[in-house]
Write an enzyme that holds these catalytic residues in place. Structure first.
Site, PDB file in Angstrom:
ATOM      1  N   VAL A  99       0.902  -1.151   0.000  1.00 19.08           N
ATOM      2  CA  VAL A  99       0.000   0.000   0.000  1.00 19.08           C
ATOM      3  C   VAL A  99       0.944   1.204   0.000  1.00 19.08           C
ATOM      4  O   VAL A  99       1.522   1.548   1.019  1.00 19.08           O
ATOM      5  CB  VAL A  99      -0.947  -0.011   1.226  1.00 19.08           C
ATOM      6  CG1 VAL A  99      -1.754   1.271   1.280  1.00 19.08           C
ATOM      7  CG2 VAL A  99      -1.856  -1.224   1.173  1.00 19.08           C
ATOM      8  N   PRO A 100       1.146   1.813  -1.166  1.00 19.46           N
ATOM      9  CA  PRO A 100       2.274   2.721  -1.387  1.00 19.46           C
ATOM     10  C   PRO A 100       2.146   4.127  -0.797  1.00 19.46           C
ATOM     11  O   PRO A 100       2.051   5.129  -1.510  1.00 19.46           O
ATOM     12  CB  PRO A 100       2.375   2.772  -2.908  1.00 19.46           C
ATOM     13  CG  PRO A 100       0.963   2.585  -3.364  1.00 19.46           C
ATOM     14  CD  PRO A 100       0.353   1.611  -2.382  1.00 19.46           C
ATOM     15  N   CYS A 101       2.191   4.209   0.525  1.00 16.23           N
ATOM     16  CA  CYS A 101       2.115   5.519   1.179  1.00 16.23           C
ATOM     17  C   CYS A 101       3.353   6.369   0.872  1.00 16.23           C
ATOM     18  O   CYS A 101       3.306   7.588   1.005  1.00 16.23           O
ATOM     19  CB  CYS A 101       1.914   5.361   2.677  1.00 16.23           C
ATOM     20  SG  CYS A 101       3.159   4.374   3.500  1.00 16.23           S
ATOM     21  N   HIS A 102       4.424   5.737   0.411  1.00 15.09           N
ATOM     22  CA  HIS A 102       5.629   6.499   0.054  1.00 15.09           C
ATOM     23  C   HIS A 102       5.396   7.384  -1.173  1.00 15.09           C
ATOM     24  O   HIS A 102       6.162   8.310  -1.417  1.00 15.09           O
ATOM     25  CB  HIS A 102       6.820   5.554  -0.189  1.00 15.09           C
ATOM     26  CG  HIS A 102       6.618   4.590  -1.319  1.00 15.09           C
ATOM     27  ND1 HIS A 102       5.921   3.406  -1.158  1.00 15.09           N
ATOM     28  CD2 HIS A 102       7.011   4.638  -2.608  1.00 15.09           C
ATOM     29  CE1 HIS A 102       5.911   2.765  -2.328  1.00 15.09           C
ATOM     30  NE2 HIS A 102       6.561   3.490  -3.216  1.00 15.09           N
TER      31      HIS A 102
END
Length: 157
Positions: A119-122
């Protein structure tokens, strides 16, 4: 709940999950013994993470089962829609979710994301393009964004 500790280019990752899906993937700031036999329910996650770091995977295909509030889960679902190699601001993410005034709540939910990379919060940055807060550390956020960048930074040496 099964768990595995694997080596990544950014440190040791702890993966937890069971037959209902992957509950968390977090990067640790300390060394722990690596898992020698990966539990069957975590094998796909380990395999897909290795592919990601070898730049052979851009989209994850895993059953996810994180714990969180309904609002957090709504934010995490929206994060999954950010394409590989792209970024979005916290404000734009808030607008996508239908409430630009919820920017602080969206940022807080982003920071509680238990599924590192998958889950690409970056991929969420400041409105001015700055690399703002990241639970895994800004050096890791920068590294991940560079890995996903369509135009790689050239080395002078």
């Amino acid at each position: 709940m099964e768990e595995a500790f694997i080596k990544t280019p950014l440190g040791i990752a702890k993966i937890t999950g069971n037959e209902n899906g992957i509950a968390s993937i977090i990067v640790l700031n300390s060394d722990v013994p690596l898992t020698t036999i990966i539990p069957e329910v975590l094998e796909d996650a380990v395999y897909q993470l290795h592919e990601y770091f070898k730049e052979e995977r851009k989209v994850f295909n895993l059953t996810l089962n994180p714990e969180g509030t309904s609002f957090q889960k709504k934010v995490w679902k929206a994060l999954k829609d950010i394409p590989y190699g792209k970024t979005i601001s916290y404000m734009d993410l808030s607008k996508t979710l239908g409430d630009p005034k919820a920017i602080r709540a969206v940022a807080a939910a982003n920071g509680k994301n238990p599924l590192w990379i998958v889950v690409p919060c970056h991929r969420v940055i400041g409105s001015d393009g700055s690399l703002t807060g990241y639970a895994g550390g800004l050096h890791r956020k920068k590294w991940l964004l560079e890995l996903e960048s369509p135009s790689k930074q050239q080395s002078l040496f």
